[in-house]
Design a protein around this motif. Structure first.
Motif, short mmCIF file in Angstrom:
data_model
loop_
_atom_site.label_atom_id
_atom_site.label_comp_id
_atom_site.label_asym_id
_atom_site.label_seq_id
_atom_site.Cartn_x
_atom_site.Cartn_y
_atom_site.Cartn_z
N SER A 95 1.03 -1.21 -0.13
CA SER A 95 0.10 -0.15 0.18
C SER A 95 0.59 1.37 -0.03
CB SER A 95 -1.06 0.29 1.23
OG SER A 95 -1.72 -1.12 0.72
N ASP A 96 1.72 0.92 0.59
CA ASP A 96 2.90 2.50 0.95
C ASP A 96 3.62 2.74 -0.97
OD1 ASP A 96 2.32 2.57 3.77
OD2 ASP A 96 4.11 1.81 4.39
N PHE A 97 3.91 1.37 -1.43
CA PHE A 97 5.00 1.89 -2.72
C PHE A 97 3.11 2.25 -3.79
CE2 PHE A 97 6.25 0.22 -6.42
CZ PHE A 97 7.09 0.15 -6.80
N CYS A 98 2.18 1.73 -3.84
CA CYS A 98 1.54 2.12 -4.31
C CYS A 98 0.67 3.65 -4.14
CB CYS A 98 0.63 1.61 -4.33
SG CYS A 98 0.10 -0.44 -4.19
N LEU A 99 0.54 3.92 -2.91
CA LEU A 99 0.49 5.25 -2.69
C LEU A 99 1.85 6.45 -3.05
CD1 LEU A 99 -1.01 7.65 -1.35
CD2 LEU A 99 -0.06 7.07 0.76
N THR A 100 3.25 5.79 -3.10
CA THR A 100 3.97 6.90 -3.10
C THR A 100 4.22 6.87 -4.85
OG1 THR A 100 5.09 5.91 -1.48
CG2 THR A 100 7.09 6.31 -3.34
N ARG A 101 4.93 5.54 -5.41
CA ARG A 101 3.81 5.69 -6.80
C ARG A 101 3.16 6.73 -7.12
NH1 ARG A 101 7.49 2.99 -5.50
NH2 ARG A 101 8.74 5.44 -5.78
N LYS A 102 1.73 6.79 -6.83
CA LYS A 102 0.66 7.85 -7.01
C LYS A 102 0.60 8.83 -7.09
CE LYS A 102 -3.06 4.58 -7.02
NZ LYS A 102 -4.35 4.12 -5.78
N MET A 103 1.57 9.28 -5.55
CA MET A 103 2.14 10.76 -5.83
C MET A 103 3.40 11.44 -6.54
SD MET A 103 2.09 9.74 -1.53
CE MET A 103 3.57 11.91 -1.16
#
Length: 96
Positions: free
Chosen positions: A53-61
């Motif tokens: 989830s953290d990885f996906c959030l970082t990529r979206k940001m």
């Protein structure tokens, strides 16, 4: 019943009870180990889920930031006319 037969019967029953108790303790130990394993597995899966989830959030940001930068640079450059390269005739395009 004679005393020797009664004593043998008691010893046999005692051995059966002892075997049943040992089996019960072994099963209980196995359950405890299994519960420990699946609890630690659940914790590991929860950690992995959080990391994903953290990885996906970082990529979206990052994506949103890149899109803002792209929009900003596009606004700074103003409208541009894009020319397409001349198309080759079909017989030349098939040769490549």
């Amino acid at each position: 019943f004679g005393i020797p037969e009664w004593r043998a019967s008691c010893e046999s029953f005692s051995a059966q009870v002892q075997h049943a108790y040992d089996t019960y303790k072994q099963i209980q130990s196995n359950f405890d180990k299994g519960i420990g394993f699946y609890t630690s597995l659940q914790d590991a899966i929860s950690q992995l889920k959080q990391q994903c989830s953290d990885f996906c959030l970082t990529r979206k940001m990052q994506r949103d930031d890149f899109l803002r930068q792209l929009a900003y640079s596009h606004q700074q450059q103003g409208p541009q006319v894009y020319h397409q390269p001349p198309q080759q005739p079909p017989h030349q395009a098939a040769a490549y």
